[in-house]
Design a protein around this motif. Structure first.
Motif: not given
Lengths: 114, 115
Positions: A89-98
């Motif tokens: 299981y992988f957690c991911a984020i979308l960086q702000t402004g990306a």
């Protein structure tokens, strides 16, 4: 470094037991995602969050629930684990402004359900 | 339903050769097409990406070719090196029906570059 920490990194459990995986970020990014990775299936989206208490289902959400009570934590819960949920299981984020699609992933949590 | 189809599943290339991985998508609402590289025991990492208004993007030895009319895109690795041995995922990004950012991945290609 987007500062993502997944815990636990490895877990072995038995069928029917509840399991919670935690994803912690340190930079207050809005979007967080849970994916599972399986051979032949690639990365499949389980659930995602677009803010505190705001979540939505992905393509393989059956058997999983999520919660986001704080910006920094996104929890994935298997209410009653089954062998088919053995996965990484992988957690991911979308960086702000990306740009949309530029995700930053954690190191993964390997779950084995016996 | 696999919205992003990736091939081949595995690939063996001689050092110095060209590695080519292909992807096709169905949803025309996708507006960004990234490629990710994953080494064993690690999470995927963004490698290179392209928007649909561009037909090609090159970064070092890595090139994305994009064919909007065919709804296909591919990754070319020139002068492949053993250090490029990894699993590669194509992806397509866009807004969901609810207006939120989603990323859909292909099934992955395991690349092995042999000396």
């Amino acid at each position: 470094d987007a500062g993502i920490t997944q815990s636990p990194r490895h877990k072995v459990t038995e069928t029917g037991t509840p399991v919670t995986l935690r994803c912690h970020q340190t930079e207050n990014h809005r979007y967080m995602y849970w994916y599972r990775q399986d051979p032949g299936h690639g990365l499949r989206l389980i659930h995602y969050s677009y803010g505190v208490k705001d979540t939505d289902k992905g393509e393989v959400s059956d058997g999983y629930s999520v919660s986001r009570s704080k910006t920094e934590d996104f929890l994935l819960t298997l209410e009653s684990a089954t062998s088919s949920q053995t996965s990484v299981y992988f957690c991911a984020i979308l960086q702000t402004g990306a740009v949309s699609g530029e995700l930053f992933f954690g190191e993964g949590s390997r779950l084995t359900v016996l | 339903q696999q919205q992003v189809k990736q091939s081949p599943q595995s690939l063996i290339v001689q050092k110095g050769g060209i590695s080519i991985i292909n992807c096709a998508y169905e949803n025309t609402a996708f507006d960004y097409f990234p490629w990710y590289q994953q080494f064993p025991g690690k999470g995927p990492a963004l490698l290179i990406a392209i928007r649909p208004d561009v037909s090609e993007k090159k970064e070092g030895r890595f090139t994305i070719s994009f064919n909007k009319s065919a709804k296909q895109f591919s990754l070319h690795i020139m002068d492949s090196q053993p250090g490029d041995s990894a699993t590669y995922f194509c992806a397509a990004a866009g807004r969901s029906g609810g207006g939120y950012q989603k990323v859909t991945f292909g099934t992955g290609t395991k690349l092995q570059v042999i000396p």
